[in-house]
Design an enzyme around this catalytic site. Structure first.
Site, PDB file in Angstrom:
ATOM      1  N   TYR A 146      87.081  50.896  -0.186  1.00  0.00           N
ATOM      2  CA  TYR A 146      87.513  49.630   0.406  1.00  0.00           C
ATOM      3  C   TYR A 146      88.702  49.118  -0.396  1.00  0.00           C
ATOM      4  CZ  TYR A 146      86.957  44.978   2.576  1.00  0.00           C
ATOM      5  OH  TYR A 146      87.139  43.801   3.268  1.00  0.00           O
ATOM      6  N   LYS A 174      88.360  51.782   4.192  1.00  0.00           N
ATOM      7  CA  LYS A 174      88.522  50.517   4.899  1.00  0.00           C
ATOM      8  C   LYS A 174      89.794  49.902   4.340  1.00  0.00           C
ATOM      9  CE  LYS A 174      86.573  46.018   6.028  1.00  0.00           C
ATOM     10  NZ  LYS A 174      85.489  45.020   5.791  1.00  0.00           N
TER      11      LYS A 174
END
Length: 308
Positions: A146, A174
Site C-alpha cells: 500500500y 494499492k
C-alpha cells in the site's frame, strides 16, 4: 478460497477488479457491531464488489484492537462464505506487530494482506523492503503493498517495488502515490496488479493496465463505481469517461471535503459512530453529502449531471 483468476491476458487481478475499503460498523455505544458488518458486507457484494478490504484506514484500524480486527474478518468470512476475496489490512509502525497481525488475519480467514510502510519512523528504502519481505514470509497469503506517502510519510519507491515484485507472495499494489509515470514503469516490468486507491485515479490507472480499484466511495455506490470499469472493458471508453465524471462529484465531496472518508461514509450509512479522535460530520456536511448521493444513485446512468 480460490482467488479470482487472472484473465487470459494482462492485467492480473488476484482479488478481482472492484474492491471496497469497508468501514467498520460500531454500535451507538462504540462497540464493534458484527451483525451490521455482516449485513454491510453482503450488501456491498450484492451491489457489485468482487472483494472487500477489512481493517484498513477506512475501517478505523488505528482505533480497533487486534481482537476486534480478527473478529471482523471471521464474521465477514462467515457471512460471505468462501467465494469473495477478503483482504485484511495489517499495517502498523512495528514490523513484529505487523507480522503477528498478518498471521492472525490468515487464521481468521483472510485471503490476502494489505500492508503499508511503517509510518512516522520514516525508514530508508532498504528497511522498507526488509519490512515487506518479513511480512510476506510470515504467512502463505498473497500480499498487496500500500503506497500512500501522504499518510505514512514514506514512499515505496518504484525501484523498491520492482525488487519486491520478485517475491512470490507480493502480488499487488494499492496505489495512492499520485505518480502515474512510476506506476506505468512498474506495470511495464512486472506482473503486479495495480489497484487504484484514489477515486480520481480509478479510470486513468485502469486504462494503462491497472487491475481495478480499492475504493472508499464504493461503500455507498458500489454499482456506480464498478460500472466505469464495465464500460471500459466493453470497449465503450466514452461511456466509461461519462460514468467516471458522474462519480467524481460525490468522490470529491466525500474525500476532499476536509473530512476523512470514514466520517463521510458513516454520515451516509447506518454504520454507527466513528471512534475518537475522529468526529462525526456536521449537519450541513451531511445534508450536502445526501443531496449529492441522491443525485448519483437516482440520476440517469448514461447522462451524468453536475453534482457540485
Amino acid at each position: 478460497m480460490t482467488l479470482i483468476a487472472s484473465p487470459s491476458g494482462p492485467p492480473p487481478r488476484p482479488f478481482g477488479r472492484a474492491l471496497c475499503a469497508m468501514v467498520t460498523p460500531f454500535t451507538a455505544s462504540g462497540a464493534l457491531d458484527l451483525d451490521r458488518a455482516q449485513r454491510l458486507a453482503a450488501e456491498l457484494v450484492a451491489g457489485g464488489c468482487d472483494g472487500l478490504v477489512l481493517n484498513g484506514t477506512t475501517g478505523e484500524s488505528p482505533t480497533t484492537t487486534d481482537a476486534e480486527k480478527a473478529a471482523l474478518v471471521r464474521a465477514v468470512r462467515d457471512a460471505l462464505g468462501p467465494g469473495v476475496a477478503l483482504v485484511a489490512g495489517v499495517g502498523t509502525a512495528d514490523t513484529a506487530h505487523t507480522v503477528e497481525l498478518a498471521r492472525q488475519a490468515e487464521r481468521a480467514g483472510a485471503d490476502g494482506l494489505l500492508v503499508i510502510p511503517p509510518y512516522y519512523s520514516r525508514p530508508p528504502q532498504a528497511a522498507v523492503e526488509a519490512h515487506f519481505r518479513r511480512v510476506a514470509d510470515a504467512t502463505g497469503l498473497p500480499l498487496a503493498l500500500y503506497d500512500i506517502p501522504g499518510r505514512t510519510a514514506t514512499r515505496i519507491e518504484p525501484e523498491t517495488v520492482l525488487r519486491l515484485a520478485e517475491h512470490p507472495r507480493i502480488v499487488a499494489v494499492k496505489d495512492c502515490a499520485y505518480d502515474l509515470l512510476g506506476s506505468t514503469k512498474v506495470l511495464a516490468r512486472t506482473s503486479l496488479a495495480y489497484y487504484s486507491g484514489c477515486e480520481e485515479m480509478n479510470l486513468p490507472l485502469y486504462a494503462i493496465g491497472g487491475a481495478g480499484f480499492i475504493s472508499t466511495v464504493a461503500n455507498v455506490a458500489p454499482g456506480r463505481m464498478r460500472a466505469v470499469l464495465d464500460a471500459f472493458d466493453a470497449g465503450d471508453t466514452a461511456l466509461a469517461a461519462r460514468l467516471n465524471q458522474l462519480t467524481i462529484g460525490l468522490a470529491e465531496l466525500m474525500m476532499a471535503s476536509g473530512l476523512p472518508g470514514t466520517v463521510t461514509v458513516k454520515a451516509l450509512l447506518d454504520a454507527g459512530p466513528v471512534r475518537e479522535p475522529l468526529q462525526p460530520a456536521g449537519r450541513e456536511t451531511v445534508d450536502g453529502l445526501r443531496a449529492a448521493y441522491e443525485e448519483l444513485v437516482k440520476g440517469p446512468v448514461q447522462e451524468p449531471t453536475t453534482l457540485l
